[in-house]
Structure formats: C-alpha cells, structure tokens
Write an enzyme that holds these catalytic residues in place. Structure first.
Site, short mmCIF file in Angstrom:
data_model
loop_
_atom_site.label_atom_id
_atom_site.label_comp_id
_atom_site.label_asym_id
_atom_site.label_seq_id
_atom_site.Cartn_x
_atom_site.Cartn_y
_atom_site.Cartn_z
CG ASN A 126 -0.53 2.47 13.71
OD1 ASN A 126 0.29 2.61 14.60
ND2 ASN A 126 -0.58 3.28 12.66
NE ARG A 170 -0.69 6.40 14.93
CZ ARG A 170 -0.73 7.67 15.30
NH1 ARG A 170 -1.33 8.01 16.42
NH2 ARG A 170 -0.17 8.61 14.56
CG ASP A 194 5.25 9.84 16.53
OD1 ASP A 194 4.50 9.90 15.54
OD2 ASP A 194 5.21 8.90 17.36
NE ARG A 246 3.17 12.62 10.88
CZ ARG A 246 2.52 11.46 10.86
NH1 ARG A 246 2.24 10.85 12.00
NH2 ARG A 246 2.14 10.93 9.72
N GLY A 302 0.85 -1.20 0.00
CA GLY A 302 0.00 0.00 0.00
C GLY A 302 0.88 1.24 0.00
CG HIS A 341 3.09 5.77 16.56
ND1 HIS A 341 3.43 7.04 16.13
CD2 HIS A 341 2.48 5.19 15.49
CE1 HIS A 341 3.05 7.20 14.88
NE2 HIS A 341 2.46 6.10 14.47
C1 PYR Z 1 0.98 7.74 11.18
O1 PYR Z 1 0.92 8.36 10.11
O2 PYR Z 1 1.15 8.33 12.27
C2 PYR Z 1 0.89 6.31 11.21
O3 PYR Z 1 0.77 5.74 12.28
C3 PYR Z 1 0.93 5.59 9.92
#
Ligand code: PYR
Length: 308
Positions: A120, A88, A148, A151, A9, A175
């Site tokens: 997840n 998740r 994370d 981000r 995917g 997570h």
């Molecule tokens: C996320 O994008 O945070 C995933 O867990 C895939």
C-alpha cells in the site's frame, strides 16, 4: 509454474499457503529481508504439505533474488503495513522505495515476469511499477478490488442472511477507505438484485462497512489483515497460472477507459495467461461514474507524492 512472493509477513505467508493448498503451482519462493525469516516460514509451510495434501515446493530466501530466477508470477507484499488510525496513503514514503527496489530485483532475474502489487497505497505502488520497470501494462496488476469485493460479499451475506457463495458483487475504484466504489446496483443473490431483499438504507450501510473493511480489521488486530488479502492474491495468481479468463476488479493502467488515463485504479479485467487480457468497460450510472471520477482524483493526488 514458479511463483515468487516477496515479503514473508502475514500477507505474503498466507498468500503462499493458499497458493500451495490450491495445488496449481510447482514452486513458490518466499523472499524477505529478515535473516532466515522466509526460510523459516517456508519450512513451516512445507511441514503442512502431507497434512494439507499439496505438492507445491515452497522455499525461502533472505533477499537473494537469484533464487527467484525464472518466475512466471511475482507478488509484492513488502513494505510496512498500516497501524490503527493510519490511512494506506500514509505508507507511501517508506513503501515506494521498497517497491521500486523489489520490482527491479525481480525483473533482473525474471524478465518475463507478471507482477502483482499488494503493498500500500496499492494503486499508487502499481503506478510506480509501471513508471519504473518498463514491463508491458498487461503484466502489472494491482490487487485491491478482489479483496474489497470479497469484503463486500461478506457484508452483503450478513445483511441478506445468506451464505457468501449465494452472493455476487463487485467493488471498483481506488483501494482506499474513501476511494472504493461498491457497485450496489449490480449486486445479486443468485441472480436476483439484492434490492429485492434489503432496503436502500441497509444497502448503503453495507457499502459504507465495505469501504472501511480494512480499517475495521486494522483497529481490531493492531495491524492490517492477512487471510482475505492472501486468499484474494492467490485467486489472481491461479487465474493467470491456469489461464482461467476470469473477471476480477484489479488496479490497471487506464488509457481512456472509463474516461480516465495515466493512473492505475480498480476496474473489471479478464485475467488469463497473458495477465490482464482485457479491460471490461461496464455501463455505469451517472452516480457511479461520478464516484469513480472522485476516486481517481484521490489516487492521482497520492500519485503526485511519488518522486518519479
Ligand atoms: C487491506 O487489508 O485492505 C489491505 O490493504 C492489506
């Protein structure tokens, strides 16, 4: 260096693409249960080889794990992604069965493999691989903290008006939307604490936006994100494949470190040819310790839903 990516995917395919573009692996095998899907993605990616200048050979397989034999590293992305509004944790029912079967198939053909879990709820799926495969703990790695943290750096760069390459920061903990612990105290812009540039209030907002980073994208895209997850996995694969000894926050089985045991959760680790070569215990403040403890309780609650 042979890498298998299970699940062709969006996350699996972008992971394969980044691995190929970084050009450190000789072979990437994509596996999917959907007839011809992995083969198609592999062919499409191979048609970018001359354009992107890589030599990695990418092949696809419809659930034939004999094609993965002799893999050094395998990435599990299979399972269902979350839809807008879902956590998740809600994916556990379907994904646990898939991850268990995939990891057993992988080990049958590559007994020495190092597994990176992306599916997840990731910390719980990583724990499941520990409980069901018997692989040594250094060879089971959950990918969450690297994503994370990327981000977090993105949000920090926005707040600071600085390029992301000038920013450093780390997210530990589970997570999940509530479990992530962005270490704002330790975040820096080119070695200068970010608190020199932005207010505590702005920094708290950065942390909150980071924690819902995946959920925000799921709402925008209608499914979970893939570019940053794929790039984050490729970074872990490269660190192991090239024995880089780099530090990433990864989900790993704790046995007393950070005062926690019998769960997998994100903490800083050194990644090299032996997978997780060291768990790095950093000196957390009391507030950070309390947040990590709370995060661990959430992960353990989800682990409790596993039928082991
Ligand atoms: C996320 O994008 O945070 C995933 O867990 C895939």
């Amino acid at each position: 260096m042979k890498v298998t990516v299970v699940g062709a995917g969006a996350v699996g395919a972008s992971c394969a693409e980044y691995i190929a573009i970084k050009n450190f692996a000789s072979e990437v095998v994509l596996v999917d249960i959907k007839e011809n899907f992995a083969e198609g993605k592999a062919m499409d990616l191979m048609q970018t080889a001359s354009l992107n200048g890589f030599d990695t050979k990418i092949t696809g397989s419809t659930n034939d794990y004999s094609k993965t034999a002799g893999s050094d590293i395998a990435v599990i992305t299979s399972g269902i992604p979350r839809k807008p509004g879902m956590t998740r944790e809600e994916l556990i029912g379907i994904n646990a069965g898939i991850v268990k079967e995939v990891s057993s198939n992988l080990i049958k053909h590559s007994p020495e493999v190092t597994i990176i879990v992306v599916s997840n709820p990731m910390d719980t799926m990583t724990y499941l691989v520990h409980k069901t495969t018997g692989l040594p703990k250094n060879k089971i790695i959950g990918m969450g903290g690297a994503l994370d943290s990327a981000r977090f750096k993105y949000r920090l760069s926005e707040a600071l008006g600085a390029p992301a390459s000038d920013v450093d920061g780390m997210v530990i903990g589970g997570h999940s939307d509530t479990g992530m612990v962005p270490l704002t105290r330790l975040a820096t812009r080119n070695s200068v604490p970010v608190s020199e540039f932005i207010s505590e209030e702005r920094l708290s907002q950065v942390a909150e936006d980071t924690k819902v980073g995946g959920a925000t994208l799921t709402k925008m895209l209608g499914t979970s994100a893939w570019y940053a997850p794929g790039a984050a996995v490729s970074g872990l694969v490269q660190a192991i494949a090239c024995d880089q000894k780099k530090i990433f926050p990864c989900s790993t089985l704790l046995d007393g470190e950070y005062g926690l045991s019998d769960l997998c959760i994100g903490v800083p680790v050194v990644l090299g040819k032996d997978g997780i070569e060291k768990i790095v215990e950093i000196d957390l403040s009391d507030a950070e310790k309390a947040k990590l403890q709370e995060s661990a309780e959430g992960v353990k609650k989800t682990n409790g839903l596993l039928e082991l």
